[in-house]
Design an enzyme around this catalytic site. Structure first.
Site, PDB file in Angstrom:
ATOM      1  CB  SER A 156      -2.332   1.726  -0.476  1.00  0.00           C
ATOM      2  OG  SER A 156      -2.897   2.528   0.561  1.00  0.00           O
ATOM      3  CD  GLU A 193      13.372   2.373  16.982  1.00  0.00           C
ATOM      4  OE1 GLU A 193      12.728   3.367  16.666  1.00  0.00           O
ATOM      5  OE2 GLU A 193      13.194   1.258  16.463  1.00  0.00           O
ATOM      6  CG  HIS A 207       2.862   0.475  18.422  1.00  0.00           C
ATOM      7  ND1 HIS A 207       2.702   1.693  17.800  1.00  0.00           N
ATOM      8  CD2 HIS A 207       4.065  -0.003  18.001  1.00  0.00           C
ATOM      9  CE1 HIS A 207       3.767   1.943  17.036  1.00  0.00           C
ATOM     10  NE2 HIS A 207       4.596   0.927  17.132  1.00  0.00           N
ATOM     11  NE  ARG A 225       6.338  -4.388  15.609  1.00  0.00           N
ATOM     12  CZ  ARG A 225       6.786  -3.130  15.536  1.00  0.00           C
ATOM     13  NH1 ARG A 225       7.974  -2.864  15.024  1.00  0.00           N
ATOM     14  NH2 ARG A 225       6.051  -2.144  15.987  1.00  0.00           N
TER      15      ARG A 225
HETATM   16  P1  FAD Z   1      -0.584  -0.417   6.815  1.00  0.00           P
HETATM   17  O1  FAD Z   1       0.512   0.530   6.534  1.00  0.00           O
HETATM   18  O2  FAD Z   1      -1.318  -0.268   8.078  1.00  0.00           O
HETATM   19  O3  FAD Z   1      -1.576  -0.360   5.589  1.00  0.00           O
HETATM   20  C1  FAD Z   1      -2.795  -1.034   5.591  1.00  0.00           C
HETATM   21  C2  FAD Z   1      -3.526  -0.698   4.302  1.00  0.00           C
HETATM   22  O4  FAD Z   1      -4.631  -1.567   4.153  1.00  0.00           O
HETATM   23  C3  FAD Z   1      -4.092   0.704   4.240  1.00  0.00           C
HETATM   24  O5  FAD Z   1      -3.920   1.197   2.931  1.00  0.00           O
HETATM   25  C4  FAD Z   1      -5.572   0.500   4.495  1.00  0.00           C
HETATM   26  O6  FAD Z   1      -6.396   1.515   3.938  1.00  0.00           O
HETATM   27  C5  FAD Z   1      -5.775  -0.821   3.805  1.00  0.00           C
HETATM   28  N1  FAD Z   1      -6.930  -1.602   4.219  1.00  0.00           N
HETATM   29  C6  FAD Z   1      -7.160  -2.168   5.429  1.00  0.00           C
HETATM   30  N2  FAD Z   1      -8.310  -2.841   5.407  1.00  0.00           N
HETATM   31  C7  FAD Z   1      -8.822  -2.710   4.159  1.00  0.00           C
HETATM   32  C8  FAD Z   1      -9.992  -3.160   3.509  1.00  0.00           C
HETATM   33  N3  FAD Z   1     -10.924  -3.897   4.139  1.00  0.00           N
HETATM   34  N4  FAD Z   1     -10.197  -2.818   2.212  1.00  0.00           N
HETATM   35  C9  FAD Z   1      -9.293  -2.044   1.555  1.00  0.00           C
HETATM   36  N5  FAD Z   1      -8.171  -1.583   2.119  1.00  0.00           N
HETATM   37  C10 FAD Z   1      -7.933  -1.922   3.408  1.00  0.00           C
HETATM   38  N6  FAD Z   1       7.359  -0.146  12.450  1.00  0.00           N
HETATM   39  C11 FAD Z   1       8.678  -0.085  12.196  1.00  0.00           C
HETATM   40  O7  FAD Z   1       9.263  -1.068  11.761  1.00  0.00           O
HETATM   41  N7  FAD Z   1       9.353   1.074  12.427  1.00  0.00           N
HETATM   42  C12 FAD Z   1       8.754   2.197  12.903  1.00  0.00           C
HETATM   43  O8  FAD Z   1       9.380   3.226  13.078  1.00  0.00           O
HETATM   44  C13 FAD Z   1       7.374   2.138  13.187  1.00  0.00           C
HETATM   45  N8  FAD Z   1       6.725   3.223  13.713  1.00  0.00           N
HETATM   46  C14 FAD Z   1       5.381   3.162  13.880  1.00  0.00           C
HETATM   47  C15 FAD Z   1       4.707   4.295  14.337  1.00  0.00           C
HETATM   48  C16 FAD Z   1       3.330   4.284  14.457  1.00  0.00           C
HETATM   49  C17 FAD Z   1       2.604   5.497  14.950  1.00  0.00           C
HETATM   50  C18 FAD Z   1       2.606   3.101  14.145  1.00  0.00           C
HETATM   51  C19 FAD Z   1       1.117   3.059  14.265  1.00  0.00           C
HETATM   52  C20 FAD Z   1       3.283   1.970  13.723  1.00  0.00           C
HETATM   53  C21 FAD Z   1       4.659   1.989  13.592  1.00  0.00           C
HETATM   54  N9  FAD Z   1       5.365   0.864  13.160  1.00  0.00           N
HETATM   55  C22 FAD Z   1       6.699   0.938  12.927  1.00  0.00           C
HETATM   56  C23 FAD Z   1       4.641  -0.325  12.715  1.00  0.00           C
HETATM   57  C24 FAD Z   1       4.556  -0.291  11.188  1.00  0.00           C
HETATM   58  O9  FAD Z   1       4.389   1.036  10.768  1.00  0.00           O
HETATM   59  C25 FAD Z   1       3.409  -1.115  10.665  1.00  0.00           C
HETATM   60  O10 FAD Z   1       3.424  -2.393  11.214  1.00  0.00           O
HETATM   61  C26 FAD Z   1       3.524  -1.239   9.147  1.00  0.00           C
HETATM   62  O11 FAD Z   1       3.567   0.040   8.587  1.00  0.00           O
HETATM   63  C27 FAD Z   1       2.343  -2.002   8.591  1.00  0.00           C
HETATM   64  O12 FAD Z   1       2.381  -1.882   7.200  1.00  0.00           O
HETATM   65  P2  FAD Z   1       1.289  -2.630   6.343  1.00  0.00           P
HETATM   66  O13 FAD Z   1       1.595  -2.317   4.931  1.00  0.00           O
HETATM   67  O14 FAD Z   1       1.215  -4.034   6.762  1.00  0.00           O
HETATM   68  O15 FAD Z   1      -0.102  -1.960   6.775  1.00  0.00           O
HETATM   69  C1  SIN Z   2       8.820   4.017  17.202  1.00  0.00           C
HETATM   70  O1  SIN Z   2       9.294   4.900  16.493  1.00  0.00           O
HETATM   71  O2  SIN Z   2       8.904   3.987  18.424  1.00  0.00           O
HETATM   72  C2  SIN Z   2       8.072   2.916  16.547  1.00  0.00           C
HETATM   73  C3  SIN Z   2       9.018   1.883  16.129  1.00  0.00           C
HETATM   74  C4  SIN Z   2       8.299   0.600  15.904  1.00  0.00           C
HETATM   75  O3  SIN Z   2       7.090   0.478  16.128  1.00  0.00           O
HETATM   76  O4  SIN Z   2       8.990  -0.346  15.504  1.00  0.00           O
END
Ligand code: FAD
Ligand code: SIN
Length: 534
Positions: free
Chosen positions: A14, A117, A346, A381
């Site tokens: 989600s 950035e 990260h 990345r």
């Molecule tokens: P997520 O948002 O990680 O969601 C994963 C989902 O899968 C969750 O709902 C979890 O509960 C669910 N899930 C996992 N395994 C299971 C399972 N077995 N069964 C059921 N549900 C499961 N990127 C940027 O581009 N810009 C930014 O500014 C940035 N800042 C960041 C700051 C931080 C602190 C972090 C940690 C990352 C940041 N990133 C940023 C990276 C970016 O946020 C993530 O790569 C991106 O949000 C991933 O999105 P996603 O939907 O793929 O996964």
């Molecule tokens: C950050 O805000 O530094 C995270 C940005 C990213 O992971 O792309």
């Protein structure tokens, strides 16, 4: 009692990827979005900096493409990069339509404030102050809650995918997933015409990480077990600046702090980035993280410092209210004092191989977001390209699903989860011990700087753990801890295997045994034993 559920589309995750996909599907499709914890448990919620997109007329698509290629150390797939960058503006417009409250800047030609950035040659990061992820996630969750066709289901842990092969049916198709209901303790069968893995990354495989506990690579491990190939698992991104404080668990200090003038300093106040890269604090992340690691090891220091105090309190409060407040809770006033920081795991650049539509090697199975390998990131990345990838590929996956809609096997063809041979565990200490051991040796042996010897050591350790964990899994009832540990061990072994195959240093993979890059850049592709060759 075990149950069976029937959906048109099952989305596992989600976060930004899963919710965007759900919202882009037509309203006549019945969609389940499941999360193993609360809806806000993943990385999306935590994202700070923002989303990269060409929104300023002085910027250009070619420049964003070039920056992505350079940051990725020439390993990124030019087609995937162009596809993502060209679709960025449309994705941002879609988010604006969903009512994401991005920070506005009337002086800016785009109408929104764009921050800077590392690795970007222009200001091109659209953001909501320093809590972009929260703003995006809250908005998308609101929209999904309003939609009659979407069920948002929490505390449900996907254990494994259900394929035709697993159900004794002909063809290479995914037809659902086995899902542990944490309330009932039973594993239910979810049947769907299409399944999407949007489970995020695997940074929890390392001892220190900016991610939340759920980043255990579940989607990558499930896809691998089901017969999908994975690529470039050796490229684990370490963010240079996580808060160093005994009580601060995995709190990130956004790269935008450096983008807005933050300086990296040693304990004696001396700047050091000029010794590593002419782009100084705004060099790509792999370079900055390695420079910090080098200085910490050279001086025996526990951290370095990031100083933004010269921008003044008013600026800091406007741009970094969350970081200011959080640091203050730990006794650090960032408008006066430098912030102690360390690198931490990260982002997972590798993942399940997909095409431009998010389709994996198995029909009906998609992977989007951090769990996928689209070829965008190459060996490292570029900052803020990750959320962008979630939105762009969610849209193309939604379009592909609808255009290729195919009725699946009947729900009655799916075997129920077999728990007749297992009992409740009386030795959960094995799980916590193995979890700690795995994450520590991954940090020590497969971290920012690698060697052949360290990787071989890590391989021996992970082989032992995999044996123990699989035995545990065969004998005891599944729990969410067991599911995550099993997946972490699989992902660790994929990372180590990929790192051992790469006989060069490139981007995030740096090894003392092969310190230079090879002339030709190649992806590392791992093929599971049950992969069905066409
Ligand atoms: P997520 O948002 O990680 O969601 C994963 C989902 O899968 C969750 O709902 C979890 O509960 C669910 N899930 C996992 N395994 C299971 C399972 N077995 N069964 C059921 N549900 C499961 N990127 C940027 O581009 N810009 C930014 O500014 C940035 N800042 C960041 C700051 C931080 C602190 C972090 C940690 C990352 C940041 N990133 C940023 C990276 C970016 O946020 C993530 O790569 C991106 O949000 C991933 O999105 P996603 O939907 O793929 O996964
Ligand atoms: C950050 O805000 O530094 C995270 C940005 C990213 O992971 O792309």
């Amino acid at each position: 009692m075990q149950q069976q559920f029937n959906y048109d589309v099952l989305i596992i995750g989600s976060g930004a990827a899963g919710l965007s996909l759900a919202l882009q599907l037509p309203k006549d499709k019945k969609v389940a979005v499941i999360s193993k914890r609360e809806l806000n448990a993943g990385s999306s919620w935590r994202a700070q900096g923002g989303i990269a997109a060409v929104l300023d007329p002085a910027d250009s698509v070619e420049s964003h493409i070039q920056d992505t290629i350079v940051a990725g150390a020439n390993l990124g797939n030019p087609k995937a990069i162009r596809f993502t960058v060209e679709n960025a503006k449309q994705s941002i417009n879609w988010l604006i339509d969903q009512q994401v409250p991005f920070t506005e800047e009337t002086a800016d030609s785009s109408g929104y404030h764009l921050t800077q950035e590392g690795g970007h040659s222009h200001r091109r990061i659209i953001h909501a102050a320093d809590r972009t992820g929260l703003a995006v996630s809250e908005t998308l969750i609101n929209r999904a809650q309003e939609a009659d066709n979407i069920d948002l289901l929490t505390h449900k842990v996907a254990v494994d995918l259900i394929t035709n092969a697993k159900s004794g049916l002909p063809g290479n198709r995914c037809i659902g997933a086995y899902i542990l209901d944490q309330q009932s303790g039973h594993v239910d069968a979810y049947h769907a015409q299409a399944v999407a893995l949007a489970t995020g990354g695997a940074s929890k495989v390392y001892l220190y990480t900016s991610n939340s506990d759920g980043s255990s690579g579940d989607g990558i491990a499930m896809a691998w077990r089901a017969g999908c190939r994975v690529a470039n698992m050796e490229f684990n991104q370490f963010h240079p600046t996580c808060l160093y404080h005994p009580k601060a668990k995995s709190f990130l200090i956004s790269e935008a702090v450096r983008g807005e003038g933050g300086k990296l300093l040693l304990a004696n106040g001396e700047p050091f980035m000029q010794r590593f890269d002419e782009r100084l604090e705004l060099a790509p992340r792999d370079i900055v993280a390695r420079a910090i690691d080098h200085e910490m090891k050279r001086l025996g220091d526990d951290c370095v410092y990031l100083d933004i105090s010269h921008r003044g309190k008013a600026f800091i409060l406007e741009h970094f209210p969350t970081i200011y407040q959080r640091c203050l809770e730990y006794g650090i006033d960032i408008s006066q004092d430098p912030i102690p920081v360390v690198p931490a795991a990260h982002y997972t650049c590798g993942g399940v191989i997909t095409n431009e539509q998010g389709l994996t090697d198995i029909d009906g199975l998609y992977a989007i977001g951090e769990t996928a390998f689209t070829g965008l990131h190459g060996a490292n990345r570029l900052a803020s390209n990750s959320l962008l990838e979630c939105f762009v590929y969610a849209q193309s996956a939604a379009q592909h699903m609808v255009a290729n809609w195919q009725p699946n096997a009947d729900i009655n063809d799916i075997n129920a989860w077999d728990e007749s041979q297992v009992t409740d565990s009386d030795e959960d200490v094995i799980l916590s011990h193995n979890w700690d051991e795995l994450r520590r040796f991954m940090w020590d042996y497969v971290g920012i700087v690698r060697t052949n010897k360290r990787l071989t050591r890590a391989q021996h350790r992970v082989d032992l753990l995999l044996g123990e964990i699989n035995e545990f899994y065969s004998n005891y009832r599944v729990t969410s801890d067991l599911v995550e540990l099993r997946n972490l061990a699989v992902v660790a072994s994929l990372i180590i295997a990929s790192a051992r195959q790469r006989k060069e240093s490139r981007g995030l993979h740096y090894t003392l045994d092969y310190p230079h890059s090879a002339n030709v850049a190649r992806n590392t592709i791992l093929t599971p034993p049950n992969y069905l060759w066409n």
